[in-house]
Scaffold this motif. Structure first.
Motif, PDB file in Angstrom:
ATOM      1  N   UNK A   1      20.129 -52.990 -18.426  1.00  0.00           N
ATOM      2  CA  UNK A   1      21.226 -52.096 -18.826  1.00  0.00           C
ATOM      3  C   UNK A   1      20.743 -50.653 -18.937  1.00  0.00           C
ATOM      4  N   UNK A   2      19.567 -50.466 -19.531  1.00  0.00           N
ATOM      5  CA  UNK A   2      19.024 -49.119 -19.688  1.00  0.00           C
ATOM      6  C   UNK A   2      18.745 -48.493 -18.324  1.00  0.00           C
ATOM      7  N   UNK A   3      18.164 -49.254 -17.423  1.00  0.00           N
ATOM      8  CA  UNK A   3      17.867 -48.753 -16.078  1.00  0.00           C
ATOM      9  C   UNK A   3      19.163 -48.410 -15.347  1.00  0.00           C
ATOM     10  N   UNK A   4      20.176 -49.264 -15.475  1.00  0.00           N
ATOM     11  CA  UNK A   4      21.462 -49.012 -14.823  1.00  0.00           C
ATOM     12  C   UNK A   4      22.091 -47.728 -15.345  1.00  0.00           C
ATOM     13  N   UNK A   5      22.061 -47.525 -16.669  1.00  0.00           N
ATOM     14  CA  UNK A   5      22.609 -46.295 -17.242  1.00  0.00           C
ATOM     15  C   UNK A   5      21.850 -45.072 -16.764  1.00  0.00           C
ATOM     16  N   UNK A   6      20.534 -45.174 -16.693  1.00  0.00           N
ATOM     17  CA  UNK A   6      19.724 -44.035 -16.242  1.00  0.00           C
ATOM     18  C   UNK A   6      20.054 -43.677 -14.793  1.00  0.00           C
ATOM     19  N   UNK A   7      20.253 -44.684 -13.956  1.00  0.00           N
ATOM     20  CA  UNK A   7      20.565 -44.419 -12.551  1.00  0.00           C
ATOM     21  C   UNK A   7      21.977 -43.867 -12.374  1.00  0.00           C
ATOM     22  N   UNK A   8      22.891 -44.255 -13.274  1.00  0.00           N
ATOM     23  CA  UNK A   8      24.281 -43.812 -13.164  1.00  0.00           C
ATOM     24  C   UNK A   8      24.514 -42.453 -13.815  1.00  0.00           C
ATOM     25  N   UNK A   9      23.553 -41.950 -14.559  1.00  0.00           N
ATOM     26  CA  UNK A   9      23.727 -40.667 -15.263  1.00  0.00           C
ATOM     27  C   UNK A   9      23.940 -39.544 -14.264  1.00  0.00           C
ATOM     28  N   UNK A  10      24.857 -38.617 -14.605  1.00  0.00           N
ATOM     29  CA  UNK A  10      25.076 -37.481 -13.695  1.00  0.00           C
ATOM     30  C   UNK A  10      23.828 -36.621 -13.578  1.00  0.00           C
ATOM     31  N   UNK A  11      23.603 -36.110 -12.416  1.00  0.00           N
ATOM     32  CA  UNK A  11      22.447 -35.266 -12.159  1.00  0.00           C
ATOM     33  C   UNK A  11      22.910 -33.820 -11.984  1.00  0.00           C
ATOM     34  N   UNK A  12      22.233 -32.888 -12.574  1.00  0.00           N
ATOM     35  CA  UNK A  12      22.638 -31.489 -12.373  1.00  0.00           C
ATOM     36  C   UNK A  12      22.463 -31.087 -10.909  1.00  0.00           C
ATOM     37  N   UNK A  13      23.285 -30.169 -10.499  1.00  0.00           N
ATOM     38  CA  UNK A  13      23.213 -29.672  -9.125  1.00  0.00           C
ATOM     39  C   UNK A  13      21.963 -28.804  -9.005  1.00  0.00           C
ATOM     40  N   UNK A  14      20.930 -29.355  -8.378  1.00  0.00           N
ATOM     41  CA  UNK A  14      19.652 -28.664  -8.288  1.00  0.00           C
ATOM     42  C   UNK A  14      19.708 -27.444  -7.371  1.00  0.00           C
ATOM     43  N   UNK A  15      20.753 -27.350  -6.546  1.00  0.00           N
ATOM     44  CA  UNK A  15      20.846 -26.221  -5.623  1.00  0.00           C
ATOM     45  C   UNK A  15      21.695 -25.085  -6.184  1.00  0.00           C
ATOM     46  N   UNK A  16      22.218 -25.233  -7.398  1.00  0.00           N
ATOM     47  CA  UNK A  16      23.056 -24.185  -7.983  1.00  0.00           C
ATOM     48  C   UNK A  16      22.224 -22.934  -8.252  1.00  0.00           C
ATOM     49  N   UNK A  17      22.836 -21.803  -7.977  1.00  0.00           N
ATOM     50  CA  UNK A  17      22.173 -20.525  -8.215  1.00  0.00           C
ATOM     51  C   UNK A  17      22.953 -19.731  -9.251  1.00  0.00           C
ATOM     52  N   UNK A  18      22.252 -18.944 -10.014  1.00  0.00           N
ATOM     53  CA  UNK A  18      22.897 -18.062 -10.974  1.00  0.00           C
ATOM     54  C   UNK A  18      23.470 -16.870 -10.226  1.00  0.00           C
ATOM     55  N   UNK A  19      24.791 -16.687 -10.339  1.00  0.00           N
ATOM     56  CA  UNK A  19      25.459 -15.570  -9.677  1.00  0.00           C
ATOM     57  C   UNK A  19      25.600 -14.370 -10.604  1.00  0.00           C
ATOM     58  N   UNK A  20      25.901 -14.653 -11.877  1.00  0.00           N
ATOM     59  CA  UNK A  20      26.089 -13.595 -12.868  1.00  0.00           C
ATOM     60  C   UNK A  20      25.368 -14.003 -14.139  1.00  0.00           C
ATOM     61  N   UNK A  21      24.620 -13.092 -14.714  1.00  0.00           N
ATOM     62  CA  UNK A  21      23.976 -13.319 -16.010  1.00  0.00           C
ATOM     63  C   UNK A  21      23.903 -11.967 -16.715  1.00  0.00           C
ATOM     64  N   UNK A  22      24.955 -11.648 -17.439  1.00  0.00           N
ATOM     65  CA  UNK A  22      25.053 -10.371 -18.133  1.00  0.00           C
ATOM     66  C   UNK A  22      25.041 -10.631 -19.630  1.00  0.00           C
ATOM     67  N   UNK A  23      24.179  -9.924 -20.332  1.00  0.00           N
ATOM     68  CA  UNK A  23      24.059 -10.096 -21.781  1.00  0.00           C
ATOM     69  C   UNK A  23      23.919  -8.731 -22.423  1.00  0.00           C
ATOM     70  N   UNK A  24      24.569  -8.599 -23.569  1.00  0.00           N
ATOM     71  CA  UNK A  24      24.472  -7.363 -24.323  1.00  0.00           C
ATOM     72  C   UNK A  24      24.466  -7.724 -25.801  1.00  0.00           C
ATOM     73  N   UNK A  25      23.477  -7.241 -26.527  1.00  0.00           N
ATOM     74  CA  UNK A  25      23.362  -7.503 -27.959  1.00  0.00           C
ATOM     75  C   UNK A  25      22.978  -6.198 -28.638  1.00  0.00           C
ATOM     76  N   UNK A  26      23.863  -5.700 -29.490  1.00  0.00           N
ATOM     77  CA  UNK A  26      23.601  -4.415 -30.141  1.00  0.00           C
ATOM     78  C   UNK A  26      22.687  -4.555 -31.355  1.00  0.00           C
ATOM     79  N   UNK A  27      22.360  -5.784 -31.758  1.00  0.00           N
ATOM     80  CA  UNK A  27      21.459  -5.983 -32.880  1.00  0.00           C
ATOM     81  C   UNK A  27      22.143  -5.984 -34.232  1.00  0.00           C
ATOM     82  N   UNK A  28      23.436  -5.683 -34.265  1.00  0.00           N
ATOM     83  CA  UNK A  28      24.161  -5.672 -35.537  1.00  0.00           C
ATOM     84  C   UNK A  28      25.167  -6.815 -35.654  1.00  0.00           C
TER      85      UNK A  28
END
Length: 125
Positions: free
Chosen positions: A8-35
């Motif tokens: 059962x454990x092996x079956x669940x591990x094999x059926x688990x969704x896998x992240x899309x390894x080919x996905x690329x980050x298109x946008x990554x914008x961050x702003x933190x003013x510290x307050x």
């Protein structure tokens, strides 16, 4: 028995969704003013999107609001709009299950109890 559990454990591990390894980050914008004020915007090529804005709250918490989008396994686009503040986390999405509506007699009982409370009627406990 151990073999069945292992299978059962092996079956669940094999059926688990896998992240899309080919996905690329298109946008990554961050702003933190510290307050306590910040904003964040993130998007990948496989359709994952999140934007979030935060401000400091009066009670010391971080108030946040934003949107999260991703594609479900059946191809449906999931979107969740949320607010998180002193009142808690409040997501909104058509994908979030909602309770069944109350029956008419229950609504009448609630209205009656509210009216009694408004009139000052007290019940011995």
């Amino acid at each position: 028995m151990k073999l069945v559990v292992l299978a059962c454990v092996v079956t669940l591990a094999l059926a688990a969704p896998r992240p899309d390894e080919t996905a690329e980050t298109l946008v990554d914008e961050r702003s933190d003013s510290g307050d306590g004020n910040f904003n964040y915007n993130f998007e990948t090529s496989n359709g994952i999107y999140e934007e979030r804005v935060g401000t400091p709250g009066e009670e010391g918490q971080s108030n946040m609001g934003g949107t999260i989008r991703f594609t479900l396994p059946d191809g449906t686009l999931a979107e969740i709009v949320f607010v998180a503040d002193a009142a808690g986390y409040r997501p909104e999405s058509p994908l979030i299950p909602t309770p069944h509506p109350l029956p008419a007699h229950a609504i009448e009982q609630i209205a009656f109890a509210e009216e009694q409370r408004r009139l000052g009627v007290e019940v011995d406990k």
